[in-house]
Write a protein that holds these residues in place. Structure first.
Motif, mmCIF file in Angstrom:
data_model
loop_
_atom_site.group_PDB
_atom_site.id
_atom_site.type_symbol
_atom_site.label_atom_id
_atom_site.label_comp_id
_atom_site.label_asym_id
_atom_site.label_seq_id
_atom_site.Cartn_x
_atom_site.Cartn_y
_atom_site.Cartn_z
ATOM 1 N N GLY A 97 0.795 -1.227 0.000
ATOM 2 C CA GLY A 97 0.000 0.000 0.000
ATOM 3 C C GLY A 97 0.824 1.271 0.000
ATOM 4 O O GLY A 97 2.013 1.269 -0.313
ATOM 5 N N THR A 98 0.190 2.370 0.370
ATOM 6 C CA THR A 98 0.821 3.683 0.274
ATOM 7 C C THR A 98 1.613 4.029 1.526
ATOM 8 O O THR A 98 1.331 3.529 2.624
ATOM 9 C CB THR A 98 -0.222 4.794 0.053
ATOM 10 N N LEU A 99 2.566 4.917 1.349
ATOM 11 C CA LEU A 99 3.343 5.429 2.474
ATOM 12 C C LEU A 99 2.428 6.123 3.474
ATOM 13 O O LEU A 99 2.605 6.003 4.685
ATOM 14 C CB LEU A 99 4.428 6.383 1.965
ATOM 15 N N ILE A 123 1.865 11.934 -1.316
ATOM 16 C CA ILE A 123 2.243 10.832 -0.431
ATOM 17 C C ILE A 123 1.513 9.548 -0.809
ATOM 18 O O ILE A 123 2.011 8.453 -0.591
ATOM 19 C CB ILE A 123 2.044 11.208 1.045
ATOM 20 N N THR A 124 0.347 9.672 -1.422
ATOM 21 C CA THR A 124 -0.394 8.485 -1.859
ATOM 22 C C THR A 124 0.182 7.897 -3.151
ATOM 23 O O THR A 124 -0.206 6.804 -3.546
ATOM 24 C CB THR A 124 -1.887 8.813 -2.058
ATOM 25 N N ASP A 125 1.117 8.620 -3.805
ATOM 26 C CA ASP A 125 1.803 8.106 -4.996
ATOM 27 C C ASP A 125 3.040 7.291 -4.639
ATOM 28 O O ASP A 125 3.716 6.765 -5.513
ATOM 29 C CB ASP A 125 2.231 9.249 -5.918
ATOM 30 N N ILE A 126 3.351 7.210 -3.349
ATOM 31 C CA ILE A 126 4.500 6.443 -2.887
ATOM 32 C C ILE A 126 3.982 5.131 -2.320
ATOM 33 O O ILE A 126 3.186 5.111 -1.379
ATOM 34 C CB ILE A 126 5.303 7.199 -1.800
ATOM 35 N N LEU A 127 4.422 4.025 -2.906
ATOM 36 C CA LEU A 127 4.009 2.696 -2.464
ATOM 37 C C LEU A 127 5.176 2.003 -1.774
ATOM 38 O O LEU A 127 6.342 2.333 -2.034
ATOM 39 C CB LEU A 127 3.532 1.869 -3.650
ATOM 40 N N LEU A 128 4.871 1.034 -0.936
ATOM 41 C CA LEU A 128 5.904 0.270 -0.234
ATOM 42 C C LEU A 128 5.844 -1.184 -0.672
ATOM 43 O O LEU A 128 4.779 -1.806 -0.640
ATOM 44 C CB LEU A 128 5.713 0.379 1.278
ATOM 45 N N ASP A 129 6.998 -1.709 -1.078
ATOM 46 C CA ASP A 129 7.036 -3.096 -1.546
ATOM 47 C C ASP A 129 7.125 -4.064 -0.367
ATOM 48 O O ASP A 129 6.993 -3.662 0.793
ATOM 49 C CB ASP A 129 8.174 -3.303 -2.553
ATOM 50 N N GLN A 130 7.357 -5.336 -0.657
ATOM 51 C CA GLN A 130 7.358 -6.349 0.402
ATOM 52 C C GLN A 130 8.477 -6.144 1.421
ATOM 53 O O GLN A 130 8.402 -6.622 2.546
ATOM 54 C CB GLN A 130 7.422 -7.766 -0.191
ATOM 55 N N TYR A 131 9.516 -5.369 1.056
ATOM 56 C CA TYR A 131 10.613 -5.077 1.985
ATOM 57 C C TYR A 131 10.485 -3.664 2.570
ATOM 58 O O TYR A 131 11.419 -3.165 3.172
ATOM 59 C CB TYR A 131 11.956 -5.213 1.270
ATOM 60 N N LEU A 132 9.353 -3.024 2.343
ATOM 61 C CA LEU A 132 9.055 -1.659 2.778
ATOM 62 C C LEU A 132 9.954 -0.619 2.103
ATOM 63 O O LEU A 132 10.161 0.464 2.630
ATOM 64 C CB LEU A 132 9.114 -1.529 4.304
#
Length: 152
Positions: A72-74, A121-130
Motif C-alpha cells: 500500500g501507500t506510504l 504521499i499516496t503516490d509512494i508505495l511500499l514493496d514487500q521489503y518496505l
C-alpha cells in the motif's frame, strides 16, 4: 485500479484510462513505450499496455499494466489512524532516501527527464521489503501530452 494475476502466478496492477477516439494516440503510445523501458529500484515499473475499442462509442480504453506493490501507500504506514504497525524512524528515513533517488533518476537518469510537480504521499508505495516506490511518475507526463486522457 485493478489487481490481476499472470499465468506465471505473479500479480500486476492495472490502471484504466479513457481516451477519445478523435485524438491521435500516436504521441500517447510513444510515451508509454518510453515509460515502459524505465527501470529503477524506486519506481513502479510499467510492464505493458493494451487498448480496447468500444464499437459504438467515441471513447476507447487504454489499460496500463504495472508491477504489483503489495504494502500500500506510504500515507497508510505513517498515518496515526493506521491499523498496521507504524514505520520506525529509520524506515521512514530510508523511504525518504528512496523517494529522492527515484526523483533524481527521473530528472537526470534519462533524456529527456521526466518532471512533475504533482507527487503526493499516496503516490509512494511500499514493496514487500518496505522500500519506497514512486507509482504515478508517468501519468502527469502522459496526460499533458494527450489532452483528453483522464484517470478512472
Amino acid at each position: 485500479m485493478y489487481r490481476g494475476q499472470l499465468k506465471d502466478g505473479s500479480f500486476v496492477a492495472i490502471r484504466s484510462l479513457k481516451m477519445e477516439k478523435t485524438h491521435s494516440t500516436q504521441n500517447f503510445m510513444h510515451h508509454i513505450e518510453l515509460v515502459s523501458k524505465l527501470r529503477h529500484r524506486h519506481l513502479v515499473s510499467v510492464l505493458g499496455h493494451f487498448e480496447c475499442y468500444l464499437d459504438e462509442s467515441s471513447v476507447s480504453r487504454m489499460f496500463l499494466v504495472f508491477e504489483y506493490v503489495p504494502n500500500g501507500t506510504l500515507r497508510n504506514w505513517i498515518s496515526e489512524e493506521c491499523s498496521r504497525k507504524s514505520l520506525t524512524w529509520a524506515q521512514r528515513i530510508t523511504a525518504e532516501i528512496g523517494i529522492a533517488k527515484g526523483i533524481q533518476f527521473l530528472h537526470t537518469g534519462i533524456v529527456p527527464g521526466v518532471y512533475s510537480n504533482y507527487l503526493k504521499i499516496t503516490d509512494i508505495l511500499l514493496d514487500q521489503y518496505l522500500a519506497a516506490k514512486i507509482s504515478s511518475y508517468n501519468l502527469p507526463l502522459l496526460a499533458k501530452n494527450t489532452g483528453k486522457v483522464s484517470r478512472i
